[in-house]
Design a protein around this motif. Structure first.
Motif: not given
Length: 345
Positions: A165-176, A72-88
């Motif tokens: 985005a770097r923070v979310e990538v780290e969180a996603l990697t950790s959750r996986r 669940e946390k990995a999916e949340s991190a993935q969504r946040r990362l996607h949103d950050l990429h869109d905003e960037t």
């Protein structure tokens, strides 16, 4: 004294038997590869084997809930990362517009007899470093100052987005990585349980068969005698009844297979209520109620680690997804150690 100790000889047969038994037990424990009940010795009773299997299932389910939480946390991190990429991407579009505006100023200066060196630097491929200099703003006109300030601010915002985005990538990697660890634990526990169950004839392989056989139930039994506290709870109970017989699959949330918290989440989702994914989050999703005040639709939790959940249906019974050896079914609350209950509004 030494002679006396030597006189207490042990028979070779007894020593050999004890050694063989020790080796067998050690080998069984090693075969599981996990903390938990060792594989039962070959002469264990069916009751002992089923008890060991039930404990392995309980440990696997605890790991399943941790896996579900990490997922669940990995999916949340993935969504946040996607949103950050869109905003960037949107911010970079605005940056390009601002640089185009500066280009218009530069073009006018060029036609007027020369290009300001500050603008030449600013319009280069890597203007970031030049924008940080305080002398720049002093070398351009007021219109240029405004455009330069806009570009500087947008570059700063983009860099902040990149940092997030770097923070979310780290969180996603950790959750996986966490998910992989829990998956190894789950599969190991379930493999050990299957090995144990293979020692029993098929009709004896349900670790909860004795409880289930004493608690038959037909559709809607108990609900009319003790009505649900509201239409959403009633709808969740109805959904759970419809899913009786569905297989248990760890990590599943329906519509055809479930784990324990997945069944509860799906039942309330059918009633328009969004619940968290894990047992230890679901217990805090509603108002706590004592066991003596339970009503159909209440969530009932078990074990000290809150690792199992069911949906109360009345008359001291629940519908739950027990484990891989048993489908979704009705069972008494006394089947497991009761830990608490919550009423979802």
């Amino acid at each position: 004294m030494a002679a006396h100790r030597r006189s207490r000889k042990r028979s070779a047969g007894g020593h050999t038997a004890r050694t063989a038994a020790a080796i067998a037990l050690a080998g069984a424990a090693t075969a599981t590869g996990f903390d938990g009940p060792a594989l039962a010795e070959p002469q264990a009773t069916p009751e002992r084997i089923r008890a060991d299997v039930a404990e392995l299932y309980r440990e696997a389910e605890a790991a399943t809930e941790k896996y579900n939480g990490a997922k669940e946390k990995a999916e949340s991190a993935q969504r946040r990362l996607h949103d950050l990429h869109d905003e960037t991407a949107r911010r970079r579009g605005r940056l390009d517009e601002a640089r185009d505006a500066l280009g218009s100023v530069a073009a006018a200066q060029y036609r007027g007899g020369g290009l300001d060196p500050a603008l030449r630097l600013l319009l280069s491929e890597n203007p970031d470093g030049y924008l940080d200099g305080t002398a720049l703003a002093e070398r351009v006109g007021s219109r240029q100052k405004a455009e330069v300030g806009r570009v500087r601010g947008q570059l700063r915002e983009i860099e902040q987005l990149r940092g997030a985005a770097r923070v979310e990538v780290e969180a996603l990697t950790s959750r996986r990585a966490e998910m992989k660890r829990h998956k190894r634990t789950i599969t190991g526990k379930l493999t050990a349980a299957r090995r144990l169950l293979s020692r029993l004839p098929p009709e004896q392989r349900d670790a909860g068969a004795d409880h289930a056989s004493r608690s038959p139930a037909g559709p809607r039994d108990g609900v009319t005698a003790s009505p649900a506290p509201g239409p959403r709870a009633a709808e969740a109970v109805a959904y759970a009844y419809e899913k009786i017989g569905s297989p248990y699959v760890w990590g599943a949330t329906g519509p055809d297979a479930f784990d324990c918290s997945g069944l509860v989440q799906a039942a309330y989702r059918s009633a328009g209520v969004s619940l968290p994914r894990t047992t230890y989050a679901q217990i805090n999703a509603g108002r706590r109620v004592p066991r003596s005040a339970l009503l159909p639709g209440d969530l009932v939790f078990f074990y000290s680690g809150i690792s199992h959940v069911g949906i109360y249906i009345g008359d001291g019974r629940m519908i739950h997804a027990p484990n891989p050896s048993a489908p979704v079914r009705v069972a008494p609350l006394d089947e497991m150690p009761f830990a608490g209950a919550a009423r979802v509004s």
